[in-house]
Design an enzyme around this catalytic site. Structure first.
Site, PDB file in Angstrom:
ATOM      1  N   ASP A  97       0.847  -1.198   0.000  1.00  0.00           N
ATOM      2  CA  ASP A  97       0.000   0.000   0.000  1.00  0.00           C
ATOM      3  C   ASP A  97       0.892   1.262   0.000  1.00  0.00           C
ATOM      4  OD1 ASP A  97      -2.428   1.316   0.141  1.00  0.00           O
ATOM      5  OD2 ASP A  97      -2.652   1.114   2.313  1.00  0.00           O
ATOM      6  N   GLY A 196      -8.192   8.050   7.523  1.00  0.00           N
ATOM      7  CA  GLY A 196      -8.493   8.235   8.942  1.00  0.00           C
ATOM      8  C   GLY A 196      -9.924   8.690   9.158  1.00  0.00           C
ATOM      9  N   THR A 248      -8.322   2.005   9.190  1.00  0.00           N
ATOM     10  CA  THR A 248      -8.613   2.543  10.524  1.00  0.00           C
ATOM     11  C   THR A 248      -9.555   1.661  11.338  1.00  0.00           C
ATOM     12  OG1 THR A 248      -8.419   4.706   9.473  1.00  0.00           O
ATOM     13  CG2 THR A 248      -9.306   4.660  11.702  1.00  0.00           C
TER      14      THR A 248
HETATM   15 ZN   LIG Z   1      -4.771   4.923   1.214  1.00  0.00          ZN
END
Ligand SMILES: [Zn+2]
Length: 298
Positions: A97, A196, A248
């Site tokens: 990622d 987030g 998250t």
């Molecule tokens: Zn991302």
């Protein structure tokens, strides 16, 4: 992180084959108005939970590793993820990622990951194009596939004004050029999504997403899925998103489970925490798979 020699090159063949399969699975998802989940993995509990969830609901699944987790866990973390996807009863693969460092990209490849997100979104448009094109050539030559981002996702603390936010979003015309000139396999879009938690209610530009979908032939990816309401997820799939990244939510469930184990019993056994956190993360991953409509798509 220094570049490493490839001790695990024998892994390349089956994982390359699996990545070809995922290129097709992602295309099918986009056409079928569902999406494949990609969960960030940090350790054995996370990987186990995610694969169990995918197996129970017969969904394809991607285990993705951030460069920070890769640097912390090293080759053993990659080997663990590869071993788990190899044993999986559903199509599963391992993905790097958000990576902008060629050394880390080549190290991850040497360790057997060859689905890579080449992230030049922090660069100027021109630099991003050049960097992504160069990396894509090399990764594809090794049998890998590439996701890249055009535009820039804003973080929760960035505090951008609305107009600057719009400038950071993916431009549909530029997106078509970017895909053609780089040869990438999937495009991550910026349409108001953030990583987030969302401080204000999220606003996604679906008109822009539909324009991108019309002009771009490769599967589209949406990052920053954790804080989005369900109806936005549905709208994003209906507008052509093929893959959602989730970080998250599973991470905070893991931490909360550990904290509650400790507070109810300071002498708790470590395996008890492992089992409880696997169960909790598995249920959360199953909720995501249901939400992404990828049940029985394996
Ligand atoms: Zn991302």
């Amino acid at each position: 992180m220094k570049q490493h020699s490839p001790p695990y090159r024998k892994n390349f063949q089956w994982i390359s084959k699996m990545n070809r399969k995922f290129e097709i699975l992602l295309k099918n998802a986009g056409e079928g108005n569902y999406a494949i989940p990609s969960f960030n993995i940090y350790n054995l509990e996370g990987a186990t939970a995610v694969i169990k969830a995918a197996e129970e609901l017969k969904s394809p699944v991607i285990l993705q590793i951030l460069p920070t987790a890769l640097e912390t866990g090293g080759a053993p973390l990659v080997q663990m993820c590869l071993e788990i996807v190899k044993r999986s009863k559903v199509p599963a693969t391992v993905h790097l990622d958000h990576c902008s460092d060629p050394d880390i990209i080549f190290t991850a490849m040497a360790w057997g990951i060859n689905s890579i997100m080449v992230d030049g979104s922090g660069m100027s448009c021109e630099e991003n194009l050049q960097f992504t094109r160069e990396m894509t050539l090399k990764i594809k030559a090794a049998g890998g596939s590439v996701e890249a981002e055009l535009g820039k996702m804003t973080g929760e603390e960035d505090g951008q004004t609305l107009s600057s936010q719009e400038e950071l979003m993916t431009d549909p015309d530029k997106a078509a050029d970017f895909v053609d000139q780089t040869g990438i396999s999937a495009l991550a879009v910026c349409i108001g999504n953030i990583h987030g938690k969302y401080k204000n209610p999220p606003v996604l530009d679906f008109k822009r997403l539909k324009e991108i979908r019309k002009r771009v032939s490769v599967p589209l990816v949406l990052h920053g899925t954790s804080g989005l309401p369900e109806e936005m997820i549905q709208m994003a799939m209906d507008a052509g998103i093929s893959k959602f990244n989730v970080n998250t939510e599973l991470r905070s469930i893991y931490l909360k489970t550990m904290a509650s184990c400790f507070s109810s019993d300071p002498g708790v056994e470590l395996v008890t925490i492992m089992k409880k956190s696997i169960t909790a993360m598995k249920e959360a991953a199953k909720d995501k798979i249901r939400l992404f409509r990828s049940i029985d798509k394996a």
